[in-house]
Design a protein around this motif. Structure first.
Motif, PDB file in Angstrom:
ATOM      1  N   ILE A 112       0.855  -1.194   0.000  1.00 49.02           N
ATOM      2  CA  ILE A 112       0.000   0.000   0.000  1.00 49.02           C
ATOM      3  C   ILE A 112       0.884   1.235   0.000  1.00 49.02           C
ATOM      4  O   ILE A 112       1.803   1.351   0.814  1.00 49.02           O
ATOM      5  CB  ILE A 112      -0.948   0.006   1.224  1.00 49.02           C
ATOM      6  CG1 ILE A 112      -1.881  -1.198   1.198  1.00 49.02           C
ATOM      7  CG2 ILE A 112      -1.733   1.321   1.313  1.00 49.02           C
ATOM      8  CD1 ILE A 112      -2.829  -1.249   0.021  1.00 49.02           C
ATOM      9  N   ASN A 113       0.615   2.164  -0.900  1.00 52.03           N
ATOM     10  CA  ASN A 113       1.336   3.430  -0.948  1.00 52.03           C
ATOM     11  C   ASN A 113       0.698   4.352   0.094  1.00 52.03           C
ATOM     12  O   ASN A 113      -0.399   4.867  -0.114  1.00 52.03           O
ATOM     13  CB  ASN A 113       1.265   4.029  -2.350  1.00 52.03           C
ATOM     14  CG  ASN A 113       2.080   5.300  -2.464  1.00 52.03           C
ATOM     15  OD1 ASN A 113       2.026   6.169  -1.608  1.00 52.03           O
ATOM     16  ND2 ASN A 113       2.821   5.415  -3.548  1.00 52.03           N
ATOM     17  N   ILE A 114       1.376   4.517   1.218  1.00 51.09           N
ATOM     18  CA  ILE A 114       0.831   5.293   2.338  1.00 51.09           C
ATOM     19  C   ILE A 114       0.646   6.756   1.947  1.00 51.09           C
ATOM     20  O   ILE A 114      -0.348   7.381   2.327  1.00 51.09           O
ATOM     21  CB  ILE A 114       1.723   5.156   3.590  1.00 51.09           C
ATOM     22  CG1 ILE A 114       1.851   3.687   4.001  1.00 51.09           C
ATOM     23  CG2 ILE A 114       1.187   5.997   4.741  1.00 51.09           C
ATOM     24  CD1 ILE A 114       0.554   2.964   4.280  1.00 51.09           C
ATOM     25  N   GLU A 115       1.569   7.292   1.169  1.00 47.56           N
ATOM     26  CA  GLU A 115       1.442   8.686   0.747  1.00 47.56           C
ATOM     27  C   GLU A 115       0.166   8.882  -0.071  1.00 47.56           C
ATOM     28  O   GLU A 115      -0.578   9.849   0.152  1.00 47.56           O
ATOM     29  CB  GLU A 115       2.670   9.098  -0.058  1.00 47.56           C
ATOM     30  CG  GLU A 115       2.742  10.592  -0.315  1.00 47.56           C
ATOM     31  CD  GLU A 115       4.079  11.005  -0.918  1.00 47.56           C
ATOM     32  OE1 GLU A 115       4.033  11.696  -1.949  1.00 47.56           O
ATOM     33  OE2 GLU A 115       5.127  10.639  -0.347  1.00 47.56           O
ATOM     34  N   ASP A 116      -0.107   7.977  -0.994  1.00 45.78           N
ATOM     35  CA  ASP A 116      -1.345   8.064  -1.776  1.00 45.78           C
ATOM     36  C   ASP A 116      -2.572   7.929  -0.880  1.00 45.78           C
ATOM     37  O   ASP A 116      -3.570   8.638  -1.061  1.00 45.78           O
ATOM     38  CB  ASP A 116      -1.393   6.979  -2.856  1.00 45.78           C
ATOM     39  CG  ASP A 116      -0.433   7.240  -4.006  1.00 45.78           C
ATOM     40  OD1 ASP A 116       0.117   8.362  -4.116  1.00 45.78           O
ATOM     41  OD2 ASP A 116      -0.219   6.295  -4.809  1.00 45.78           O
ATOM     42  N   ALA A 117      -2.489   7.026   0.087  1.00 42.76           N
ATOM     43  CA  ALA A 117      -3.610   6.831   1.015  1.00 42.76           C
ATOM     44  C   ALA A 117      -3.870   8.096   1.826  1.00 42.76           C
ATOM     45  O   ALA A 117      -5.026   8.472   2.054  1.00 42.76           O
ATOM     46  CB  ALA A 117      -3.340   5.639   1.924  1.00 42.76           C
ATOM     47  N   VAL A 118      -2.784   8.765   2.258  1.00 45.15           N
ATOM     48  CA  VAL A 118      -2.932  10.005   3.029  1.00 45.15           C
ATOM     49  C   VAL A 118      -3.556  11.098   2.161  1.00 45.15           C
ATOM     50  O   VAL A 118      -4.462  11.812   2.614  1.00 45.15           O
ATOM     51  CB  VAL A 118      -1.576  10.455   3.620  1.00 45.15           C
ATOM     52  CG1 VAL A 118      -1.660  11.871   4.186  1.00 45.15           C
ATOM     53  CG2 VAL A 118      -1.118   9.484   4.702  1.00 45.15           C
ATOM     54  N   HIS A 119      -3.101  11.214   0.920  1.00 49.85           N
ATOM     55  CA  HIS A 119      -3.689  12.219   0.018  1.00 49.85           C
ATOM     56  C   HIS A 119      -5.188  11.955  -0.181  1.00 49.85           C
ATOM     57  O   HIS A 119      -6.001  12.885  -0.128  1.00 49.85           O
ATOM     58  CB  HIS A 119      -2.987  12.228  -1.337  1.00 49.85           C
ATOM     59  CG  HIS A 119      -1.615  12.824  -1.302  1.00 49.85           C
ATOM     60  ND1 HIS A 119      -1.359  14.109  -0.886  1.00 49.85           N
ATOM     61  CD2 HIS A 119      -0.413  12.298  -1.633  1.00 49.85           C
ATOM     62  CE1 HIS A 119      -0.071  14.357  -0.951  1.00 49.85           C
ATOM     63  NE2 HIS A 119       0.530  13.269  -1.400  1.00 49.85           N
ATOM     64  N   LYS A 120      -5.547  10.694  -0.383  1.00 51.36           N
ATOM     65  CA  LYS A 120      -6.957  10.332  -0.557  1.00 51.36           C
ATOM     66  C   LYS A 120      -7.753  10.668   0.706  1.00 51.36           C
ATOM     67  O   LYS A 120      -8.862  11.204   0.633  1.00 51.36           O
ATOM     68  CB  LYS A 120      -7.061   8.841  -0.887  1.00 51.36           C
ATOM     69  CG  LYS A 120      -8.459   8.368  -1.163  1.00 51.36           C
ATOM     70  CD  LYS A 120      -8.456   6.893  -1.555  1.00 51.36           C
ATOM     71  CE  LYS A 120      -9.866   6.389  -1.790  1.00 51.36           C
ATOM     72  NZ  LYS A 120      -9.885   4.960  -2.130  1.00 51.36           N
ATOM     73  N   HIS A 121      -7.172  10.363   1.864  1.00 49.77           N
ATOM     74  CA  HIS A 121      -7.836  10.654   3.144  1.00 49.77           C
ATOM     75  C   HIS A 121      -8.035  12.157   3.326  1.00 49.77           C
ATOM     76  O   HIS A 121      -9.127  12.614   3.699  1.00 49.77           O
ATOM     77  CB  HIS A 121      -6.993  10.082   4.291  1.00 49.77           C
ATOM     78  CG  HIS A 121      -7.532  10.387   5.638  1.00 49.77           C
ATOM     79  ND1 HIS A 121      -8.656   9.792   6.141  1.00 49.77           N
ATOM     80  CD2 HIS A 121      -7.101  11.251   6.601  1.00 49.77           C
ATOM     81  CE1 HIS A 121      -8.910  10.265   7.351  1.00 49.77           C
ATOM     82  NE2 HIS A 121      -7.972  11.150   7.647  1.00 49.77           N
ATOM     83  N   ASN A 122      -6.976  12.943   3.044  1.00 48.89           N
ATOM     84  CA  ASN A 122      -7.085  14.400   3.174  1.00 48.89           C
ATOM     85  C   ASN A 122      -8.130  14.969   2.225  1.00 48.89           C
ATOM     86  O   ASN A 122      -8.883  15.876   2.595  1.00 48.89           O
ATOM     87  CB  ASN A 122      -5.729  15.061   2.943  1.00 48.89           C
ATOM     88  CG  ASN A 122      -4.780  14.855   4.105  1.00 48.89           C
ATOM     89  OD1 ASN A 122      -5.190  14.516   5.207  1.00 48.89           O
ATOM     90  ND2 ASN A 122      -3.502  15.041   3.851  1.00 48.89           N
TER      91      ASN A 122
END
Length: 101
Positions: free
Chosen positions: A70-80
């Motif tokens: 899982i790309n955590i940076e992408d997940a954080v952007h999606k969450h934000n």
């Protein structure tokens, strides 16, 4: 400020790399209960200790996701984006990076 991704504890016989998501979730619930107790006490030092334990377990979950592709940076952007789409305004930003030893 740095929080560690925990690996093994020989003294306790724990190996976080072998924990399943269910195992980590069980630990998270334990730590959240301890945080609740600290909040009931009203002791801010104890609250800080317990909330950092909760964050520590959440970091373990994020790292487990990272190790599973899982790309955590992408997940954080999606969450934000989800939060801003719901009209939340940021008050501050906390940066998370993964540096493997």
């Amino acid at each position: 400020m740095k929080l560690m991704v925990l690996d093994k504890n020989k003294k306790l016989g724990c190996d976080n790399s072998k924990w399943s998501f269910k195992d980590v979730f069980k630990k998270l619930k334990e730590e959240v209960n301890e945080l609740g107790e600290a909040i009931e006490e009203g002791d801010k030092d104890h609250i800080a200790e317990e909330v950092l334990d909760v964050v520590q377990v959440c970091i373990a979950i994020l790292f487990k996701l990272f190790m599973n592709g899982i790309n955590i940076e992408d997940a954080v952007h999606k969450h934000n984006k989800k939060l801003t789409d719901r009209f939340w305004k940021p008050k501050a930003v906390i940066k998370i990076t993964v540096n493997r030893k």
